[in-house]
Design an enzyme around this catalytic site. Structure first.
Site, PDB file in Angstrom:
ATOM      1  N   GLY A   1       0.823  -1.202   0.000  1.00 25.81           N
ATOM      2  CA  GLY A   1       0.000   0.000   0.000  1.00 25.81           C
ATOM      3  C   GLY A   1       0.853   1.246   0.000  1.00 25.81           C
TER       4      GLY A   1
ATOM      5  N   GLY B   1       0.404   5.829  -0.012  1.00 24.25           N
ATOM      6  CA  GLY B   1      -0.447   7.010  -0.008  1.00 24.25           C
ATOM      7  C   GLY B   1       0.347   8.227   0.410  1.00 24.25           C
TER       8      GLY B   1
ATOM      9  CE1 TYR C   1       0.590   4.680   4.363  1.00 20.47           C
ATOM     10  CE2 TYR C   1      -1.366   5.551   3.268  1.00 20.47           C
ATOM     11  CZ  TYR C   1      -0.490   4.511   3.506  1.00 20.47           C
ATOM     12  OH  TYR C   1      -0.676   3.300   2.884  1.00 20.47           O
ATOM     13  N   GLY C   2       2.663   7.741   3.445  1.00 16.53           N
ATOM     14  CA  GLY C   2       3.863   6.917   3.346  1.00 16.53           C
ATOM     15  C   GLY C   2       3.523   5.613   2.651  1.00 16.53           C
ATOM     16  CE  LYS C   3       8.582   2.581   2.012  1.00 18.59           C
ATOM     17  NZ  LYS C   3       9.674   2.487   1.039  1.00 18.59           N
TER      18      LYS C   3
ATOM     19  CE  LYS D   1      -0.735   4.497   7.881  1.00 19.28           C
ATOM     20  NZ  LYS D   1      -2.153   4.794   8.187  1.00 19.28           N
TER      21      LYS D   1
ATOM     22  CG  ASP E   1      -9.897   8.948   5.732  1.00 19.44           C
ATOM     23  OD1 ASP E   1     -10.541   9.490   4.821  1.00 19.44           O
ATOM     24  OD2 ASP E   1      -8.750   8.493   5.566  1.00 19.44           O
TER      25      ASP E   1
END
Length: 338
Positions: free
Chosen positions: A36, A38, A40-42, A58, A155
Site C-alpha cells: 500500500g 499514499g 502518509y507513506g507506505k 505502516k 475518514d
C-alpha cells in the site's frame, strides 16, 4: 483543542513518546513487498526476523510526518484494535533514522473500493444487497465502538473498509490517520472529497483561497454518520452520489432539495434521478443518515432498524439479475461452454 484533556488516549501518547525505541526496519523485519502507498507513506508486508510472524508495517517518513500525529494515530488504533471489525495492532511502534513505524494485523483481501468498481458491461451495479447489509452491520458496529470511546474516525470511505472474503462475511475498518477526539476543533481542511459532510465542506480551503471565513468546526460523530451514508450509497451503486457537498454540485443540490421538502406527497417522483433505484424505506434511512441539519442526523447504529427492509426496488434487482445472467451466457459462449 480537546474536549477531554487527560483522557486515556493522552496518557497512551505520553507513555509511547517516552518509550519509542530506535531501530532500523531491516534489523528486525524481512521486507516481502509493498502492499500500500499514499500521502502518509507506505505499508509493507513483512515477517518478524526472529518469530516469522507476518505483519503489515505502516511506514511514515519523518520529513512529512509530525511525531505527535504519528503517536495519535498509533495510540488511537491500539486503543480500538480489540474490536473484531477494526484492524488489529501488535503493540509494536518504533522510529528509524528516517521513518516512524508501527505494525498491524495483516488483512488478506481487498478493500471495498476495488470490489465496487463497475465490471458488468460498464453498468454501475455495486454489490448484492445481502452482502451490502452484512458489510453495513459490521462497519456500524465498529463506528459505534469508536464513538463510544469519545473518538471520531473522520475518514470513513470505501478504501478504508477491508474485505476478508468476497461475500462481506467479515470486514474491517482501517486507517486512523485522521481520527481525533470528539470536540477537537478544525479550523480548515484542504479541498473536498465526496464523503465529506456539508458542514465539513464549509471549512474547506479551495484552490486559490487564502483563508476560510467559516468558524472552526467541532469534530463530532455526525461527521462519520454522513460519510457512512455515502459509503452505503457507494456499496449499492458502484459510484459516489456527488463530487462534493457544495451548492455548485448539481447532484448534491438535488439531494439537498429533496431533504428540505417538508412534505413528500409522492416519494417515487420526488427522489433525485440517481436515487430512483432505492425503496422508500431506504430513502428514509438515507434521509436520517445524511440529514442536512446535524441536530437531526441519526447515529450510525440506527441503520439496524432497516436491515429487514428492502433497500433496492424489485425492478432494479431483476434488471441486475438479467444483466448478470446475460454476461455469464456470453462468457460461456466465448469459451465454447454453452
Amino acid at each position: 483543542t480537546s474536549s477531554a484533556p487527560g483522557s486515556l488516549i493522552d496518557e497512551l501518547i505520553e507513555l509511547t513518546a517516552q518509550s519509542l525505541g530506535q531501530l532500523e526496519i531491516q534489523e528486525h523485519f524481512n521486507i516481502v513487498k509493498e502492499i500500500g502507498r499514499g500521502k502518509y507513506g507506505k505499508v509493507l508486508l513483512v515477517t518478524h526476523r526472529f518469530r516469522g510472524t507476518p505483519m503489515a508495517l505502516k511506514v511514515m517518513p519523518k520529513a512529512s510526518t509530525k511525531l505527535q500525529g504519528f503517536l495519535r494515530e498509533y495510540c488511537i488504533s491500539l486503543h480500538l484494535s480489540c474490536h473484531p471489525c477494526i484492524v488489529g495492532l501488535f503493540g509494536i511502534a518504533f522510529q528509524s533514522n528516517e521513518h516512524y513505524c508501527f505494525a498491524q494485523e495483516l488483512v488478506i483481501g481487498r478493500d471495498l473500493f476495488a470490489v465496487i468498481q463497475p465490471k458488468v458491461s460498464q453498468t454501475l451495479v455495486g454489490i448484492p444487497e445481502s452482502s451490502a447489509k452484512r458489510c453495513v452491520l459490521q462497519i456500524a458496529s465498529a463506528l459505534e465502538f469508536i464513538h463510544s470511546h469519545g473518538l471520531v474516525h473522520r475518514d470513513v470511505k470505501p478504501e478504508n473498509i477491508l474485505l476478508l472474503d468476497n461475500r462481506c462475511c467479515q470486514v474491517k475498518l482501517a486507517d486512523f490517520g485522521l481520527a481525533q477526539k470528539r470536540g477537537t476543533l478544525i479550523r480548515y481542511i484542504m479541498g473536498t472529497l465526496p464523503y465529506m459532510s456539508p458542514e465539513l465542506c464549509t471549512v474547506a480551503l479551495m484552490e486559490g483561497q487564502k483563508e476560510v471565513t467559516a468558524p472552526p468546526l467541532s469534530v463530532e460523530p455526525s461527521l462519520d454518520t454522513w460519510a457512512f451514508g455515502v459509503v452505503i450509497f457507494c456499496i449499492l451503486t458502484g459510484y459516489f452520489p456527488w463530487e462534493c457537498c457544495l451548492d455548485s454540485d448539481d447532484c448534491y443540490q438535488e439531494f439537498a432539495d429533496w431533504c428540505q421538502m417538508e412534505e413528500r406527497p409522492n416519494i417515487e417522483e420526488d427522489v433525485p434521478p440517481l436515487w430512483k433505484r432505492f425503496t422508500p424505506e431506504a430513502m428514509e434511512m438515507f434521509g436520517k443518515l445524511m440529514a442536512l441539519d446535524v441536530r437531526k442526523r441519526c447515529t450510525v447504529g440506527e441503520v439496524k432498524a432497516y436491515m429487514e427492509k428492502d433497500w433496492l426496488k424489485k425492478w432494479w434487482r431483476e434488471a441486475i439479475a438479467f444483466i448478470c445472467n446475460e454476461t455469464i451466457k456470453i462468457l460461456l459462449s466465448r469459451n465454447g461452454l454453452e
